[in-house]
Design a protein around this motif. Structure first.
Motif, PDB file in Angstrom:
ATOM      1  N   GLY A 173      44.404   9.394 -29.250  1.00  0.00           N
ATOM      2  CA  GLY A 173      44.384  10.372 -28.174  1.00  0.00           C
ATOM      3  C   GLY A 173      43.012  10.664 -27.615  1.00  0.00           C
ATOM      4  N   ASP A 174      41.957  10.043 -28.181  1.00  0.00           N
ATOM      5  CA  ASP A 174      40.599  10.334 -27.709  1.00  0.00           C
ATOM      6  C   ASP A 174      40.154   9.413 -26.578  1.00  0.00           C
ATOM      7  OD1 ASP A 174      40.179   7.937 -28.996  1.00  0.00           O
ATOM      8  OD2 ASP A 174      38.844   8.734 -30.542  1.00  0.00           O
TER       9      ASP A 174
ATOM     10  N   SER B 115      31.833  -8.669 -25.655  1.00  0.00           N
ATOM     11  CA  SER B 115      32.516  -7.577 -24.944  1.00  0.00           C
ATOM     12  C   SER B 115      32.322  -6.235 -25.647  1.00  0.00           C
ATOM     13  CB  SER B 115      34.004  -7.891 -24.802  1.00  0.00           C
ATOM     14  OG  SER B 115      34.645  -7.899 -26.065  1.00  0.00           O
ATOM     15  N   ALA B 116      32.210  -6.237 -26.967  1.00  0.00           N
ATOM     16  CA  ALA B 116      32.047  -4.981 -27.700  1.00  0.00           C
ATOM     17  C   ALA B 116      30.752  -4.276 -27.300  1.00  0.00           C
ATOM     18  CB  ALA B 116      32.083  -5.240 -29.199  1.00  0.00           C
ATOM     19  N   ARG B 117      29.664  -5.036 -27.246  1.00  0.00           N
ATOM     20  CA  ARG B 117      28.378  -4.433 -26.871  1.00  0.00           C
ATOM     21  C   ARG B 117      28.371  -4.049 -25.396  1.00  0.00           C
ATOM     22  NH1 ARG B 117      25.147  -2.059 -28.494  1.00  0.00           N
ATOM     23  NH2 ARG B 117      23.148  -3.099 -28.187  1.00  0.00           N
ATOM     24  N   ARG B 118      28.967  -4.884 -24.554  1.00  0.00           N
ATOM     25  CA  ARG B 118      29.017  -4.546 -23.127  1.00  0.00           C
ATOM     26  C   ARG B 118      29.840  -3.287 -22.890  1.00  0.00           C
ATOM     27  NH1 ARG B 118      29.695 -10.193 -22.558  1.00  0.00           N
ATOM     28  NH2 ARG B 118      31.953  -9.912 -22.311  1.00  0.00           N
ATOM     29  N   GLY B 119      30.813  -3.040 -23.756  1.00  0.00           N
ATOM     30  CA  GLY B 119      31.648  -1.852 -23.614  1.00  0.00           C
ATOM     31  C   GLY B 119      31.030  -0.602 -24.189  1.00  0.00           C
ATOM     32  N   GLY B 120      29.827  -0.715 -24.706  1.00  0.00           N
ATOM     33  CA  GLY B 120      29.119   0.475 -25.167  1.00  0.00           C
ATOM     34  C   GLY B 120      29.151   0.710 -26.661  1.00  0.00           C
TER      35      GLY B 120
ATOM     36  N   THR C 159      36.439  -2.698 -24.817  1.00  0.00           N
ATOM     37  CA  THR C 159      35.758  -1.696 -25.633  1.00  0.00           C
ATOM     38  C   THR C 159      35.308  -0.554 -24.744  1.00  0.00           C
ATOM     39  OG1 THR C 159      34.949  -3.426 -27.114  1.00  0.00           O
ATOM     40  CG2 THR C 159      33.854  -1.294 -27.235  1.00  0.00           C
ATOM     41  N   TYR C 160      35.546   0.662 -25.223  1.00  0.00           N
ATOM     42  CA  TYR C 160      35.101   1.824 -24.463  1.00  0.00           C
ATOM     43  C   TYR C 160      34.549   2.873 -25.418  1.00  0.00           C
ATOM     44  CZ  TYR C 160      35.127   6.205 -21.894  1.00  0.00           C
ATOM     45  OH  TYR C 160      34.752   7.400 -21.347  1.00  0.00           O
ATOM     46  N   TYR C 161      33.331   3.302 -25.211  1.00  0.00           N
ATOM     47  CA  TYR C 161      32.745   4.409 -25.948  1.00  0.00           C
ATOM     48  C   TYR C 161      32.290   5.445 -24.929  1.00  0.00           C
ATOM     49  CZ  TYR C 161      32.765   2.488 -30.632  1.00  0.00           C
ATOM     50  OH  TYR C 161      33.165   2.021 -31.861  1.00  0.00           O
TER      51      TYR C 161
END
Length: 494
Positions: free
Chosen positions: A109-110, A143-148, A223-225
């Motif tokens: 949910g975050d 993609s993980a690093r590009r996604g933050g 990836t989203y942070y």
């Protein structure tokens, strides 16, 4: 769609649900629900949110969202007390089973995971029917690093996943994504209620899926942070992940208990034959003279094929007759409880060149009497080959220092053992029954049992086993896992 009972293989159209785990998600939950594609809402039976007793108005916001959008498929539940990340999942999966869903997609949910990927999860389920589909942020390079994803999290993720792949013998690109879909039917075969309620619940579920050889499919996810609050203590989480994997692997050696991976007796099953030249099974077989007549007390069948290839005649003796394949290996089989009835007399069973008691004496209350009677069955220059575990092993000593002496389903502290031996007490037992010791061998911890199916894993654990064997040779009383002795009755002069 035809009716079916829980546990049956689903036929026809699959029933999907999304399970949203939420805690203090009042600022993010609305956006997560908004991002679920319209095509997904059409295909889903239900989207259910389990608010884990948030300190904010997460559940109230969810109810307001449902009312304002008029979405009957959306269900909002609030736990009366905080169950923890793992505990909340346990409740959600029980709910999915009660509702008869075929697949349940776990969504946070975050907002960290993309709801837009839900149709892709469902597509994979329809085409492949796996036990689990994992969304991986590591499949697409970079993609993980590009996604933050922060560098320290990326590095920790890669290190932990490499460790887990090595020990479990699998090749998952990521173990630590929380975006997953499970077959509800397969979830019912797991021992979820015994798992932790903490964040390493996700690791334990992977371990048992791998143990049961369930099909796991990975798909790439973005990836989203963002600004979401992370409630995971990274160091504690990493430590618990390592401990969980080690606990599972070491339980296969009988060094620790692993209650959360099923009832251990059921999970372990019959002892596995050990193929390493350093193992007790191979040492016992190599110490038997060629072309010998052999009495195998205990009769587990681990080395009978090898002995017969060397020209031996092998007679088994046990209180219970083994299964058909094992029984067929023996030239003859005698049903007898050596502990309660003693060994047969030579006139009833004959004389032997070799008597094997591999991992037997620790199960016998009358071990001295059985060893003494075994001398009567050894004709001429017959030998006794006997092995047992080392209760003074460093791991047992360490646990005693920490106030633990836990019996297990197998290994040195197998719960069926009635006597335990050190190197010196084992030797004295043989000497006290009129034997002279001809050879004394040690075995390392059977690290081969930790190896997975991959060649790299097997090579790694083979190297560890041979390295450890050096320690067992140098200091057997502390490092040897098992002792193997060859003895012969003392012959009195004329």
């Amino acid at each position: 769609m035809g009716e079916r009972t829980h546990g049956q293989e689903p036929k026809g159209e699959l029933r999907f649900a999304v399970f949203v785990v939420a805690y203090n998600a009042v600022s993010t939950l609305r956006r997560v629900l908004d991002r679920i594609p319209a095509e997904a809402w059409e295909q889903l039976e239900e989207v259910f949110v389990f608010d884990d007793c948030s300190q904010d108005d997460t559940a109230l916001l969810g109810e307001g969202y449902k009312a304002s959008r008029g979405i009957e498929k959306l269900k909002i539940y609030r736990n009366k007390c905080n169950l923890g990340y793992g505990g909340n999942q346990k409740r959600g999966y029980a709910y999915a089973h009660e509702k008869g869903f075929d697949y349940v997609i776990l969504l946070h949910g975050d907002g960290q995971y993309a709801p837009e990927m839900i149709p892709e999860f469902m597509r994979v389920a329809r085409e492949e029917r796996p036990a689990a589909v994992f969304g991986s942020r590591m499949l697409a390079k970079g993609s993980a690093r590009r996604g933050g994803m922060p560098l320290y999290k990326y590095t920790g993720n890669k290190i932990l996943s490499t460790f887990e792949n090595l020990l479990l013998g699998v090749k998952l690109s990521e173990f630590h994504s929380g975006y997953r879909m499970y077959s509800v039917r397969d979830l019912r075969q797991l021992h979820l209620q015994a798992y932790t309620d903490d964040f390493h619940f996700d690791t334990q579920i992977i371990v048992e899926l791998v143990h049961l050889a369930k099909a796991i499919v990975e798909i790439p996810i973005p990836t989203y942070y963002g600004r979401e609050i992370c409630y995971v203590n990274g160091m504690k989480y990493a430590w618990n992940v390592v401990l969980s994997v080690l606990q599972y692997k070491l339980s296969g050696l009988g060094l620790v208990s692993c209650h959360w991976c099923g009832a251990e007796g059921e999970r372990m099953g019959r002892y596995r034959a050990k193929g390493s030249p350093l193992s007790s099974h191979r040492r016992v077989a190599n110490l038997v003279p060629p072309n010998a007549s052999v009495l195998d007390l205990g009769a587990e069948g681990f080395y009978v094929t090898e002995l017969k290839a060397r020209g031996c005649l092998v007679v088994g003796l046990n209180s219970k007759e083994p299964g058909g394949e094992v029984r067929a290996q023996y030239d003859r089989f005698v049903l007898r409880d050596a502990d309660a009835e003693g060994l047969p007399a030579p006139k009833d069973i004959g004389y032997f060149d070799c008597v094997i008691m591999a991992d037997v004496i620790e199960h016998l209350r009358t071990a001295p009497a059985v060893l003494s009677h075994a001398k009567d069955l050894l004709g001429g220059k017959g030998v006794l080959v006997v092995s047992t575990g080392n209760v003074a092993h460093w791991f047992v000593r360490l646990n005693l220092l920490l106030g633990r002496f836990n019996y297990a389903e197998r290994g040195i502290l197998d719960q069926s053992h009635v006597h335990l031996y050190t190197k010196n007490t084992f030797k004295r037992l043989l000497l006290g029954q009129g034997y002279q010791i001809l050879k004394f061998k040690v075995t390392p911890i059977p690290f081969e049992l930790l190896a997975g199916r991959g060649a790299l894993s097997r090579r790694f654990w083979k190297a560890v086993e041979y390295g450890y064997y050096v320690l067992a040779r140098v200091w057997p009383g502390l490092f040897a896992y098992q002792f193997v002795l060859v003895a012969t009755p003392c012959r009195r002069g004329p």
